[in-house]
Design an enzyme around this catalytic site. Structure first.
Site, PDB file in Angstrom:
ATOM      1  N   ARG A 183      -4.152 -10.123  -1.878  1.00  0.00           N
ATOM      2  CA  ARG A 183      -4.833  -8.857  -2.148  1.00  0.00           C
ATOM      3  C   ARG A 183      -4.739  -8.579  -3.651  1.00  0.00           C
ATOM      4  O   ARG A 183      -3.770  -8.986  -4.304  1.00  0.00           O
ATOM      5  CB  ARG A 183      -4.174  -7.704  -1.388  1.00  0.00           C
ATOM      6  CG  ARG A 183      -4.508  -7.664   0.092  1.00  0.00           C
ATOM      7  CD  ARG A 183      -5.944  -7.184   0.352  1.00  0.00           C
ATOM      8  NE  ARG A 183      -6.252  -7.116   1.763  1.00  0.00           N
ATOM      9  CZ  ARG A 183      -6.881  -8.069   2.460  1.00  0.00           C
ATOM     10  NH1 ARG A 183      -7.248  -9.194   1.881  1.00  0.00           N
ATOM     11  NH2 ARG A 183      -7.156  -7.884   3.741  1.00  0.00           N
TER      12      ARG A 183
ATOM     13  N   HIS B 120     -13.859 -12.186  -3.438  1.00  0.00           N
ATOM     14  CA  HIS B 120     -13.187 -11.932  -2.148  1.00  0.00           C
ATOM     15  C   HIS B 120     -13.931 -12.666  -1.027  1.00  0.00           C
ATOM     16  O   HIS B 120     -14.350 -12.050  -0.038  1.00  0.00           O
ATOM     17  CB  HIS B 120     -13.094 -10.435  -1.837  1.00  0.00           C
ATOM     18  CG  HIS B 120     -12.054 -10.126  -0.792  1.00  0.00           C
ATOM     19  ND1 HIS B 120     -11.309  -8.991  -0.775  1.00  0.00           N
ATOM     20  CD2 HIS B 120     -11.621 -10.848   0.286  1.00  0.00           C
ATOM     21  CE1 HIS B 120     -10.475  -8.983   0.252  1.00  0.00           C
ATOM     22  NE2 HIS B 120     -10.657 -10.121   0.927  1.00  0.00           N
TER      23      HIS B 120
END
Ligand code: NDP
Ligand code: OXD
Length: 314
Positions: A229, A277
């Site tokens: 993350r 991502h």
């Protein structure tokens, strides 16, 4: 028997369509749409859900995450006290292993230097070391980290992993807990982060950690690869470490702000390889099958699998 979908960043209509196709008898509702009655919902399905979205669903039995990471779900302080189930799925795992392997090989085979030489039309002969000489370390040896570790080990890399609890995985050296971190870093030239984002792991990829990595002569300086993350990395520390030679290169799939703002210096830094991502996308077909399979089993009286430990945060 109703599902309530709260999904942002992805097309909620596409996901609803997949769920309806798999179980036409079930009511699939989309949170916030006119006519949706959250009180009917028995199961929540979430990806970056709106805060408070499940508070009007008193009949909720479980919330299913559409991703492996549940940080965006757990940060909602109003989340009802029902099991939160995360995705562990072969399709997702394989996608992540592909991305991690791609990035490790990109640095190991010096592909960015070859790309730059190609731009200059230069026939650049580089000496190449063997994978067996390179020490890769993976932060997080869970569903994703373990598979990447095993594939990289099969390619010949010396692989170690760091987790909360010790692991016994053939061919993979295990380090664990705060006490094991320094020794793990000291033997690691290419660091891969596949941790969940929790209070304990927020900001872990910082300058102090980078200085603890192994400095062999192969890469000039260590390499960091993050697909966990954005909250794991301190972006200013990454830029500083690249600029002063503490790191030679990074590959980043996740960012503090997504999409990464156009003015962010990471975009143009020569030491940075980016992806948006997309290391391991949640592909609707296998994910919906996985969730509907879990619900069917649960309704037959079987226990839910992959339930998150809300205290640990993953
Ligand atoms: P798991 O829960 O299976 O594994 C997490 C691992 O991290 C475990 O080995 C766990 O240790 C370890 N860990 C957790 N906290 C700590 C800590 N404080 N110190 C040391 N080790 C710790 O997760 P997954 O492998 O399924 O997924 C990992 C993350 O990958 C997700 O949470 C998500 O953020 C990210 N992800 C990113 C994607 C992308 O496209 N970029 C796609 C999918 C996931 P232990 O085994 O001892 O519990
Ligand atoms: C996930 C992700 O957590 O795609 O699955 O980031």
């Amino acid at each position: 028997m109703s599902l309530l979908l709260s999904i942002s960043g992805w097309s909620v209509a596409d996901w609803a369509e997949r769920f309806r196709a798999l179980d036409p008898g079930r009511t699939i509702q989309i949170a916030g749409e006119p006519g949706t009655d959250p009180a009917l919902a028995e199961y929540g399905v979430a990806w970056k859900p709106a805060a408070g979205i499940f508070t009007s669903s008193p009949n909720l039995k479980a919330i299913f995450s559409l991703g492996a990471g549940v940080d965006a779900i757990l940060k909602d302080s109003t989340l009802p006290d029902v099991p939160v189930v995360r995705i562990i799925d072969a399709d997702l795992t394989m996608r992540m292993t592909e991305w991690v392997t791609l990035q490790v090989l990109l640095h190991h085979r010096q592909q960015r230097r070859l790309d730059a030489a190609q731009q200059r039309r230069e026939w650049l002969s580089l000496s190449q070391w063997a994978a067996s000489e390179v020490r890769v370390g993976i932060l997080g040896l869970g569903a994703l980290g373990r598979d990447s570790a095993e594939v990289l080990s099969r390619l010949g890399f010396q692989v170690a992993g760091w987790s909360r609890s010790p692991k016994s995985i053939p061919g993979i050296e295990s380090f664990s807990g705060a006490d094991g971190l320094r020794a793990f870093l000291a033997r690691t030239e290419i660091l891969v982060c596949l941790l969940p984002l929790t209070p304990d792991t927020t900001g872990i990829l910082n300058y102090d950690l980078f200085t603890g990595l192994a400095r062999g002569d192969r890469f000039g300086a260590p390499v960091v690869i993050n697909a966990g993350r954005g909250g794991h990395q301190v972006e200013a520390d990454i830029l500083k470490a690249l600029d002063d030679g503490t790191l030679s290169a990074v590959s980043l799939d996740v960012f503090g702000t997504e999409p990464l703002p156009v003015e962010n210096p990471l975009w143009g830094h020569p030491g940075v390889t980016l992806s948006p991502h997309s290391a391991a996308d949640s592909e609707p077909e296998p994910m919906c099958r996985n969730i509907m399979g879990q619900i069917a089993a649960f309704e037959r009286g079987e226990p839910l699998r992959n339930v998150v430990d809300r205290n640990a945060g993953y």
